[in-house]
Design a protein around this motif. Structure first.
Motif, PDB file in Angstrom:
ATOM      1  N   GLU A   3     -41.139 -40.879  30.298  1.00 28.01           N
ATOM      2  CA  GLU A   3     -41.615 -40.084  31.423  1.00 28.01           C
ATOM      3  C   GLU A   3     -40.559 -40.014  32.513  1.00 28.01           C
ATOM      4  O   GLU A   3     -40.360 -38.964  33.134  1.00 28.01           O
ATOM      5  CB  GLU A   3     -42.913 -40.667  31.994  1.00 28.01           C
ATOM      6  CG  GLU A   3     -44.078 -40.612  31.049  1.00 28.01           C
ATOM      7  CD  GLU A   3     -44.110 -41.796  30.079  1.00 28.01           C
ATOM      8  OE1 GLU A   3     -43.396 -42.798  30.308  1.00 28.01           O
ATOM      9  OE2 GLU A   3     -44.823 -41.703  29.071  1.00 28.01           O
ATOM     10  N   PHE A   4     -39.875 -41.122  32.749  1.00 29.44           N
ATOM     11  CA  PHE A   4     -38.798 -41.162  33.738  1.00 29.44           C
ATOM     12  C   PHE A   4     -37.696 -40.175  33.372  1.00 29.44           C
ATOM     13  O   PHE A   4     -37.258 -39.384  34.208  1.00 29.44           O
ATOM     14  CB  PHE A   4     -38.226 -42.585  33.836  1.00 29.44           C
ATOM     15  CG  PHE A   4     -36.873 -42.648  34.463  1.00 29.44           C
ATOM     16  CD1 PHE A   4     -36.721 -42.491  35.831  1.00 29.44           C
ATOM     17  CD2 PHE A   4     -35.733 -42.833  33.691  1.00 29.44           C
ATOM     18  CE1 PHE A   4     -35.469 -42.522  36.415  1.00 29.44           C
ATOM     19  CE2 PHE A   4     -34.486 -42.871  34.270  1.00 29.44           C
ATOM     20  CZ  PHE A   4     -34.349 -42.717  35.631  1.00 29.44           C
ATOM     21  N   LEU A   5     -37.263 -40.217  32.120  1.00 31.91           N
ATOM     22  CA  LEU A   5     -36.207 -39.305  31.678  1.00 31.91           C
ATOM     23  C   LEU A   5     -36.630 -37.850  31.823  1.00 31.91           C
ATOM     24  O   LEU A   5     -35.858 -37.027  32.326  1.00 31.91           O
ATOM     25  CB  LEU A   5     -35.845 -39.573  30.218  1.00 31.91           C
ATOM     26  CG  LEU A   5     -34.900 -40.714  29.932  1.00 31.91           C
ATOM     27  CD1 LEU A   5     -34.712 -40.862  28.435  1.00 31.91           C
ATOM     28  CD2 LEU A   5     -33.578 -40.504  30.608  1.00 31.91           C
ATOM     29  N   GLU A   6     -37.821 -37.540  31.383  1.00 27.70           N
ATOM     30  CA  GLU A   6     -38.296 -36.159  31.489  1.00 27.70           C
ATOM     31  C   GLU A   6     -38.316 -35.695  32.928  1.00 27.70           C
ATOM     32  O   GLU A   6     -37.872 -34.598  33.249  1.00 27.70           O
ATOM     33  CB  GLU A   6     -39.687 -36.028  30.874  1.00 27.70           C
ATOM     34  CG  GLU A   6     -39.655 -35.870  29.387  1.00 27.70           C
ATOM     35  CD  GLU A   6     -40.926 -35.245  28.854  1.00 27.70           C
ATOM     36  OE1 GLU A   6     -41.407 -34.256  29.436  1.00 27.70           O
ATOM     37  OE2 GLU A   6     -41.419 -35.763  27.850  1.00 27.70           O
ATOM     38  N   TYR A   7     -38.830 -36.529  33.814  1.00 30.04           N
ATOM     39  CA  TYR A   7     -38.924 -36.151  35.224  1.00 30.04           C
ATOM     40  C   TYR A   7     -37.543 -35.897  35.823  1.00 30.04           C
ATOM     41  O   TYR A   7     -37.309 -34.858  36.445  1.00 30.04           O
ATOM     42  CB  TYR A   7     -39.658 -37.231  36.024  1.00 30.04           C
ATOM     43  CG  TYR A   7     -39.693 -36.924  37.495  1.00 30.04           C
ATOM     44  CD1 TYR A   7     -40.596 -35.985  37.997  1.00 30.04           C
ATOM     45  CD2 TYR A   7     -38.812 -37.543  38.373  1.00 30.04           C
ATOM     46  CE1 TYR A   7     -40.617 -35.672  39.346  1.00 30.04           C
ATOM     47  CE2 TYR A   7     -38.827 -37.236  39.724  1.00 30.04           C
ATOM     48  CZ  TYR A   7     -39.725 -36.298  40.209  1.00 30.04           C
ATOM     49  OH  TYR A   7     -39.731 -35.983  41.550  1.00 30.04           O
ATOM     50  N   VAL A   8     -36.628 -36.827  35.639  1.00 32.59           N
ATOM     51  CA  VAL A   8     -35.298 -36.717  36.238  1.00 32.59           C
ATOM     52  C   VAL A   8     -34.545 -35.504  35.694  1.00 32.59           C
ATOM     53  O   VAL A   8     -33.978 -34.721  36.454  1.00 32.59           O
ATOM     54  CB  VAL A   8     -34.478 -38.008  36.004  1.00 32.59           C
ATOM     55  CG1 VAL A   8     -33.030 -37.817  36.389  1.00 32.59           C
ATOM     56  CG2 VAL A   8     -35.081 -39.156  36.784  1.00 32.59           C
ATOM     57  N   ILE A   9     -34.564 -35.325  34.397  1.00 31.66           N
ATOM     58  CA  ILE A   9     -33.801 -34.231  33.790  1.00 31.66           C
ATOM     59  C   ILE A   9     -34.395 -32.884  34.172  1.00 31.66           C
ATOM     60  O   ILE A   9     -33.663 -31.933  34.469  1.00 31.66           O
ATOM     61  CB  ILE A   9     -33.709 -34.420  32.264  1.00 31.66           C
ATOM     62  CG1 ILE A   9     -32.874 -35.672  31.966  1.00 31.66           C
ATOM     63  CG2 ILE A   9     -33.097 -33.195  31.606  1.00 31.66           C
ATOM     64  CD1 ILE A   9     -32.935 -36.137  30.540  1.00 31.66           C
ATOM     65  N   ARG A  10     -35.712 -32.780  34.221  1.00 31.13           N
ATOM     66  CA  ARG A  10     -36.344 -31.515  34.612  1.00 31.13           C
ATOM     67  C   ARG A  10     -35.953 -31.101  36.034  1.00 31.13           C
ATOM     68  O   ARG A  10     -35.890 -29.910  36.339  1.00 31.13           O
ATOM     69  CB  ARG A  10     -37.864 -31.602  34.496  1.00 31.13           C
ATOM     70  CG  ARG A  10     -38.351 -31.525  33.080  1.00 31.13           C
ATOM     71  CD  ARG A  10     -39.882 -31.527  33.016  1.00 31.13           C
ATOM     72  NE  ARG A  10     -40.341 -31.583  31.648  1.00 31.13           N
ATOM     73  CZ  ARG A  10     -40.458 -30.525  30.855  1.00 31.13           C
ATOM     74  NH1 ARG A  10     -40.152 -29.343  31.314  1.00 31.13           N
ATOM     75  NH2 ARG A  10     -40.881 -30.657  29.621  1.00 31.13           N
TER      76      ARG A  10
END
Length: 81
Positions: A3-10
């Motif tokens: 979830e962290f990766l998705e949020y940051v990259i988005r």
């Protein structure tokens, strides 16, 4: 972590709906593969690779808190013209 990766990259890219983040679990390591539009890859990598390095460092720190290792790789695809 995912979830962290998705949020940051988005937050970094122009076409978040085209982002595909896949997770592969193995015994000691989690591998995240990231597929993006070609124009967004540079935004995630950043100047001199500083942005992707920072994301990978945060990912590694989060994984180590859970006794794991995590790797983020960007998968580039050949686009048919």
């Amino acid at each position: 972590m995912e979830e962290f990766l998705e949020y940051v990259i988005r937050q970094l890219i122009d076409y978040p709906d085209e982002m595909v983040l896949t997770r592969v679990d193995s015994a000691r390591k989690i591998i995240f593969s990231l597929r993006l539009r070609q124009s967004d890859i540079g935004k995630v990598i950043g100047k001199h690779g500083h942005t992707i390095e920072a994301i990978r460092n945060l990912l590694a720190a989060a994984a180590s808190r859970h006794g794991q290792r995590a790797v983020l790789q960007i998968v580039e695809e050949e686009n048919a013209a």
